[in-house]
Design a protein around this motif. Structure first.
Motif, PDB file in Angstrom:
ATOM      1  N   ASN A 435       0.836  -1.174   0.000  1.00 27.45           N
ATOM      2  CA  ASN A 435       0.000   0.000   0.000  1.00 27.45           C
ATOM      3  C   ASN A 435       0.887   1.245   0.000  1.00 27.45           C
ATOM      4  OD1 ASN A 435      -1.558   2.077   0.882  1.00 27.45           O
ATOM      5  ND2 ASN A 435      -2.903   0.717   2.019  1.00 27.45           N
ATOM      6  N   ARG A 438       0.641   4.618   2.405  1.00 29.05           N
ATOM      7  CA  ARG A 438       0.805   4.431   3.856  1.00 29.05           C
ATOM      8  C   ARG A 438       2.262   4.508   4.266  1.00 29.05           C
ATOM      9  NH1 ARG A 438      -4.162   5.086   6.199  1.00 29.05           N
ATOM     10  NH2 ARG A 438      -5.576   4.474   4.553  1.00 29.05           N
TER      11      ARG A 438
ATOM     12  N   PHE B  15     -10.881  -2.988   3.532  1.00 26.07           N
ATOM     13  CA  PHE B  15      -9.572  -3.637   3.570  1.00 26.07           C
ATOM     14  C   PHE B  15      -9.759  -5.111   3.871  1.00 26.07           C
ATOM     15  CE2 PHE B  15      -8.298   0.755   4.411  1.00 26.07           C
ATOM     16  CZ  PHE B  15      -7.308   0.876   3.458  1.00 26.07           C
ATOM     17  N   VAL B  18      -8.083  -8.451   9.021  1.00 28.50           N
ATOM     18  CA  VAL B  18      -6.852  -8.699   9.757  1.00 28.50           C
ATOM     19  C   VAL B  18      -7.191  -9.602  10.942  1.00 28.50           C
ATOM     20  CG1 VAL B  18      -4.899  -7.601  10.902  1.00 28.50           C
ATOM     21  CG2 VAL B  18      -6.194  -6.337   9.167  1.00 28.50           C
ATOM     22  N   VAL B  26     -14.337   0.819   5.239  1.00 20.10           N
ATOM     23  CA  VAL B  26     -13.747   2.081   5.681  1.00 20.10           C
ATOM     24  C   VAL B  26     -14.435   3.250   4.978  1.00 20.10           C
ATOM     25  CG1 VAL B  26     -11.614   3.396   5.752  1.00 20.10           C
ATOM     26  CG2 VAL B  26     -11.582   0.957   6.200  1.00 20.10           C
ATOM     27  N   PRO B  45     -13.409  12.785  12.417  1.00 20.75           N
ATOM     28  CA  PRO B  45     -12.714  12.181  13.550  1.00 20.75           C
ATOM     29  C   PRO B  45     -11.602  11.261  13.064  1.00 20.75           C
ATOM     30  CG  PRO B  45     -15.103  11.879  13.743  1.00 20.75           C
ATOM     31  CD  PRO B  45     -14.846  12.447  12.390  1.00 20.75           C
ATOM     32  N   SER B  46     -10.633  11.021  13.933  1.00 21.91           N
ATOM     33  CA  SER B  46      -9.532  10.141  13.577  1.00 21.91           C
ATOM     34  C   SER B  46     -10.070   8.749  13.263  1.00 21.91           C
ATOM     35  CB  SER B  46      -8.545  10.079  14.738  1.00 21.91           C
ATOM     36  OG  SER B  46      -7.498   9.228  14.402  1.00 21.91           O
ATOM     37  N   GLY B  47      -9.602   8.167  12.176  1.00 23.86           N
ATOM     38  CA  GLY B  47     -10.064   6.834  11.797  1.00 23.86           C
ATOM     39  C   GLY B  47     -11.341   6.852  10.976  1.00 23.86           C
ATOM     40  N   SER B  48     -11.830   8.041  10.631  1.00 22.58           N
ATOM     41  CA  SER B  48     -13.094   8.091   9.896  1.00 22.58           C
ATOM     42  C   SER B  48     -12.907   7.776   8.411  1.00 22.58           C
ATOM     43  CB  SER B  48     -13.737   9.472  10.054  1.00 22.58           C
ATOM     44  OG  SER B  48     -12.835  10.466   9.625  1.00 22.58           O
ATOM     45  N   GLY B  49     -11.639   7.685   7.970  1.00 20.44           N
ATOM     46  CA  GLY B  49     -11.396   7.283   6.593  1.00 20.44           C
ATOM     47  C   GLY B  49     -10.923   8.412   5.687  1.00 20.44           C
ATOM     48  N   LYS B  50     -10.462   9.516   6.278  1.00 19.06           N
ATOM     49  CA  LYS B  50     -10.066  10.672   5.462  1.00 19.06           C
ATOM     50  C   LYS B  50      -8.898  10.342   4.535  1.00 19.06           C
ATOM     51  CE  LYS B  50      -9.080  13.165   9.098  1.00 19.06           C
ATOM     52  NZ  LYS B  50      -9.373  12.272  10.234  1.00 19.06           N
ATOM     53  N   SER B  51      -7.846   9.791   5.120  1.00 16.03           N
ATOM     54  CA  SER B  51      -6.673   9.486   4.293  1.00 16.03           C
ATOM     55  C   SER B  51      -7.029   8.460   3.235  1.00 16.03           C
ATOM     56  CB  SER B  51      -5.532   8.955   5.155  1.00 16.03           C
ATOM     57  OG  SER B  51      -5.147   9.918   6.089  1.00 16.03           O
ATOM     58  N   THR B  52      -7.784   7.444   3.638  1.00 10.89           N
ATOM     59  CA  THR B  52      -8.181   6.408   2.685  1.00 10.89           C
ATOM     60  C   THR B  52      -8.942   7.029   1.519  1.00 10.89           C
ATOM     61  OG1 THR B  52      -8.381   4.936   4.575  1.00 10.89           O
ATOM     62  CG2 THR B  52      -9.301   4.167   2.493  1.00 10.89           C
ATOM     63  N   GLU B 171      -2.973  16.198   5.382  1.00 12.11           N
ATOM     64  CA  GLU B 171      -2.456  16.878   6.566  1.00 12.11           C
ATOM     65  C   GLU B 171      -1.165  17.631   6.256  1.00 12.11           C
ATOM     66  OE1 GLU B 171      -3.494  15.788  10.038  1.00 12.11           O
ATOM     67  OE2 GLU B 171      -4.767  14.074   9.532  1.00 12.11           O
TER      68      GLU B 171
HETATM   69  N1  LIG Z   1      -4.130  -1.112   5.028  1.00 10.94           N
HETATM   70  C1  LIG Z   1      -5.148  -1.154   5.907  1.00 10.94           C
HETATM   71  N2  LIG Z   1      -5.666  -2.340   6.307  1.00 10.94           N
HETATM   72  C2  LIG Z   1      -6.701  -2.400   7.146  1.00 10.94           C
HETATM   73  N3  LIG Z   1      -7.297  -1.334   7.675  1.00 10.94           N
HETATM   74  C3  LIG Z   1      -6.846  -0.120   7.317  1.00 10.94           C
HETATM   75  C4  LIG Z   1      -5.746   0.033   6.418  1.00 10.94           C
HETATM   76  N4  LIG Z   1      -5.513   1.351   6.249  1.00 10.94           N
HETATM   77  C5  LIG Z   1      -6.424   1.987   7.029  1.00 10.94           C
HETATM   78  N5  LIG Z   1      -7.217   1.121   7.660  1.00 10.94           N
HETATM   79  C6  LIG Z   1      -8.328   1.448   8.551  1.00 10.94           C
HETATM   80  O1  LIG Z   1      -9.181   2.346   7.907  1.00 10.94           O
HETATM   81  C7  LIG Z   1      -9.724   3.275   8.822  1.00 10.94           C
HETATM   82  C8  LIG Z   1      -9.578   4.685   8.274  1.00 10.94           C
HETATM   83  O2  LIG Z   1      -8.192   4.994   8.208  1.00 10.94           O
HETATM   84  P1  LIG Z   1      -7.692   6.410   7.688  1.00 10.94           P
HETATM   85  O3  LIG Z   1      -6.211   6.410   7.728  1.00 10.94           O
HETATM   86  O4  LIG Z   1      -8.334   6.701   6.407  1.00 10.94           O
HETATM   87  O5  LIG Z   1      -8.270   7.370   8.810  1.00 10.94           O
HETATM   88  P2  LIG Z   1      -8.111   8.952   8.946  1.00 10.94           P
HETATM   89  O6  LIG Z   1      -9.474   9.501   8.925  1.00 10.94           O
HETATM   90  O7  LIG Z   1      -7.137   9.464   7.978  1.00 10.94           O
HETATM   91  O8  LIG Z   1      -7.556   9.063  10.431  1.00 10.94           O
HETATM   92  P3  LIG Z   1      -6.470  10.096  11.022  1.00 10.94           P
HETATM   93  O9  LIG Z   1      -7.178  11.381  11.231  1.00 10.94           O
HETATM   94  O10 LIG Z   1      -6.121   9.459  12.331  1.00 10.94           O
HETATM   95  O11 LIG Z   1      -5.343  10.160  10.079  1.00 10.94           O
HETATM   96  C9  LIG Z   1      -9.039   3.051  10.141  1.00 10.94           C
HETATM   97  O12 LIG Z   1      -9.909   2.382  11.003  1.00 10.94           O
HETATM   98  C10 LIG Z   1      -7.857   2.179   9.785  1.00 10.94           C
HETATM   99  O13 LIG Z   1      -7.573   1.291  10.827  1.00 10.94           O
END
Ligand SMILES: Nc1ncnc2c1ncn2[C@@H]1O[C@H](COP(=O)(O)OP(=O)(O)OP(=O)(O)O)[C@@H](O)[C@H]1O
Ligand SMILES: [Mg+2]
Lengths: 443, 246
Positions: A435, A438, B15, B18, B26, B45-52, B171
């Motif tokens: 990925n 990441r 994803f 795991v 996500v 919120p953190s973990g809401s999936g923004k980066s994804t 970010e």
């Molecule tokens: N490669 C992966 N495999 C499994 N789960 C993943 C993977 N990458 C991200 N996740 C899950 O996807 C969800 C969203 O992750 P993401 O990084 O998009 O959050 P975020 O909103 O950017 O959070 P933050 O503000 O903390 O950066 C999280 O619960 C994370 O654990």
């Protein structure tokens, strides 16, 4: 403290596994030498005399190779770890502690690795001995031996060598202000230290002494001293590396205009700016080239000067070169793998910047070729020195052909390329499949 | 053809599981569109999936289902090579850290995308971009000799010199102090004002308030959409999203 040592060994398994592999290989090579000596001591008589004579050359070949390979791999491991060590200091470790941990880690691996190496050597020394001396009279009666004492000697040799080679890195890890290392994302440049100057001076002295003994030596007896010249020159080049390696890489890689290939451009910058990482790959390859080319160059000189048309038997070549060659090739490959974590991040970034997979892979291939090419230049220099000294000492004119040393060098270079290309390409493929983004967000 | 630079339809992402945990989606059906010259912020919120979401939108991560088009071209079904070509012709990236190739100088990093695309880029263009981010005097520095904020500005200069249609930023101010953040945001604002689009993930309310539009992500879906909000508006919307999660 024990927890930290073990946790870190597990966490950075890629780096430490590499070190372990090199230690196992070093132990294997050392075990063969130890076994020859032990066999000689037990057998006595002609066998002993013959074995001692050969062992001297093997010991020198193996020792030079082991010092260069194990030295640069251990140093690389410690350098790749500097960030971790800096973090430890930030959480309250005193510098002395850090140093102790580094030494403990290296010592654990050395004992473990040499133990495994000895265990692996046990079933191998017998057949190897018989193969190597198949054509030698008297040897069918001798039984190859490898006892506890030899094994202990091997473990001690690997342990001392490993701890000595990690000393500089450990001291630096302990003394570097934590912040400086944290900021520096790269492995810092290795300067030309006092110890390097001393080592280089000693080797130059040794070389000069060997050369000075040559005039007047009977031509048939020139082979052995001439054989020592190649590895010595390689050792000198490895030690003086910090002075010229980066400019050398930049200079010869400039032959390909940067506009031709962005892959070459990227690889060229990577290898030249992470020069201590590159040197850990290049140095073992130089040793391998110098050993093989030097052996044949020495033999050629003697052959040309005498009517005796004796050529090197396969057994002799394997005996003299096998161990050191394997060790140096393992060392070079392992060094590439060890630093592949930084490679992953760069690949991820390249892909985000719009590089195709093909470009990323071509850059990896180019990197491998730059390692091999640089090693070839330096290796050929070492062989050429052997050649010139040989011609001078034997007092003969230019020989009609240089085919044998040239073939040996070519074989080593091609072999090295066959190993280096997968070593750089496989981690790149892994990084491409992983990925990508990441890798750029987390540690 | 649409006049959108970026268009996403019902994007979902899951994803692989795991450790025997059931796979949790996500992203659950995100649709959005970005106009040329628009500055869109994604908060949540953190973990809401923004980066994804950002990686899915930019084609760095494969979708589970849904459609994404950049500059009118659908990414799904394209070969990796074709996707890479779209990225280098239309897309720029700014990450939170590790934006620059360590072995290349600031100048070389700025010129890199053009070099990869085998496009001619003039020395003036590179220098001008570096001057725009006030780093004209640092052109020959390697990344390790630049501060975090300076590295971030080099990444922006890379975007300025390459002139992509859309810039994705994850970010970009995450590791910077207020002053450096303001500088980076001003520059991103300039990028948008010059007609290119910016999609930025952030958890910084002030940063989000610089955007034309703010999308609040919650649990992998767009929860609210705010037009030209103030920092307080974003704060309230986020608090609401967090409450709804809890
Ligand atoms: N490669 C992966 N495999 C499994 N789960 C993943 C993977 N990458 C991200 N996740 C899950 O996807 C969800 C969203 O992750 P993401 O990084 O998009 O959050 P975020 O909103 O950017 O959070 P933050 O503000 O903390 O950066 C999280 O619960 C994370 O654990
Ligand atoms: Mg994130």
């Amino acid at each position: 403290m024990r927890r930290l040592i073990l946790a870190d060994l597990l966490d950075n398994s890629r780096v430490w596994l590499g070190v372990l592999l090199v230690m196992i290989s070093t132990a294997l090579v050392a075990a063969v030498v130890a076994s020859d000596i032990e066999t000689g001591v037990t057998a006595g008589g002609n066998v002993a005399l013959a074995l001692y004579a050969i062992s001297g050359v093997i010991i020198l070949f193996s020792a030079v190779t082991a010092i260069i390979v194990l030295g640069s791999v251990t140093a690389l491991a410690v350098t790749l770890h500097q960030r971790a060590y800096a973090l430890w200091q930030l959480v309250g470790f005193r510098p002395g502690h850090v140093r102790a941990v580094v030494h403990a880690q290296v010592a654990i691996l050395a004992v473990l690795g040499s133990g495994i190496g000895c265990a692996l050597a046990l079933p191998a020394v017998g057949p190897l001995f018989r193969f190597s001396f198949a054509s030698t009279a008297d040897f069918d009666t001798a039984t190859p031996r490898f006892g506890v004492l030899s094994a202990a000697g091997v473990v001690l040799f690997v342990l001392l060598l490993a701890v000595a080679s990690s000393a500089r890195g450990a001291r630096r890890a302990a003394l570097t202000p934590a912040i400086a290392t944290l900021r520096e994302a790269d492995v810092p440049r290795v300067p030309m230290t006092g110890k390097r100057w001393i080592t280089a001076t000693i080797m130059v002295g040794l070389l000069a002494w060997i050369v000075s003994t040559l005039p007047g030596t009977a031509v048939e007896r020139l082979a052995v001293p001439l054989m020592l010249i190649g590895p010595l020159v390689a050792g000198i080049l490895a030690t003086m590396g910090p002075l010229f390696m980066a400019p050398l890489v930049r200079a010869w890689t400039a032959l390909v205009p940067t506009t031709w290939s962005s892959a070459w451009y990227l690889a060229r910058n990577t290898t030249a700016s992470h020069i201590s990482r590159s040197a850990a790959v290049i140095n073992p390859l130089v040793v391998a080239t110098a050993l093989a080319g030097g052996l044949y160059a020495a033999n050629d000189t003697v052959r040309a000067a005498t009517t005796d048309a004796g050529s090197l038997s396969a057994g002799t070549v394997v005996l003299l070169l096998g161990g050191p060659l394997v060790l140096s090739l393992v060392g070079a490959t392992v060094s590439v793998f060890m630093s592949s974590r930084t490679r992953e991040r760069e690949v991820a970034l390249l892909v985000a910047t719009g590089a195709t997979w093909a470009t990323a892979i071509r850059a990896a291939v180019a990197e491998a070729l730059i390692y091999v090419g640089t090693a070839a230049l330096l290796g050929v220099a070492a062989v050429t020195v052997t050649r010139i000294v040989g011609l001078w000492a034997a007092g003969t004119g230019l020989p009609s052909t240089v085919s044998q040393p040239a073939t040996a060098v070519a074989v080593i270079i091609c072999g090295a390329a066959l190993l280096m290309v997968p070593a750089t390409v496989i981690p790149t493929l892994v990084a491409l499949r992983r990925n990508a983004p990441r890798l750029l967000t987390g540690e | 053809m649409t006049d959108h630079v970026l268009e996403a339809q019902s994007v979902t992402k899951q994803f692989p599981p795991v450790d025997d945990q059931p796979p949790t989606p996500v992203l659950r059906g995100v649709s959005l569109a970005v106009f040329p010259g628009e500055f869109v912020a994604i908060v949540g919120p953190s973990g809401s999936g923004k980066s994804t979401l950002l990686y899915c939108l930019s084609g760095l991560e494969d979708l589970t289902s849904g459609e994404v088009s950049i500059a009118g071209r659908r990414l799904s079904g394209l070969s990796r090579r074709a996707q890479a070509k779209i990225r280098r012709d239309h897309v720029g990236f700014i990450f939170q850290s590790y934006n620059l190739i360590p072995s290349l100088s600031a100048w070389e990093n700025v010129a890199l995308p053009a070099r990869l695309a085998k496009r001619a880029i003039s020395a003036e263009d590179v220098s001008r971009a570096l001057h725009q981010v006030s780093l004209g005097d640092r052109a020959s520095h390697k990344p390790s000799a630049l501060s975090g904020g300076q590295q971030q500005r080099v990444a922006i200069a890379r975007v300025l010199a390459t002139r992509p249609d859309i810039v994705f930023a994850d970010e970009p101010t995450g590791a910077l102090d207020t002053e450096a953040s303001t500088q980076v945001l001003d520059l991103l604002r300039d990028v948008a004002d010059s007609g290119r689009s910016v999609v930025m993930v952030t958890h910084d309310l002030q940063a989000a308030a610089r955007a034309d539009r703010v999308l609040v992500l919650r649990d992998g879906a767009i929860h609210r959409e705010l037009l030209r909000p103030t920092a307080d508006d974003v704060f309230d919307a986020l608090a609401h999203a967090r409450k709804a999660v809890a």
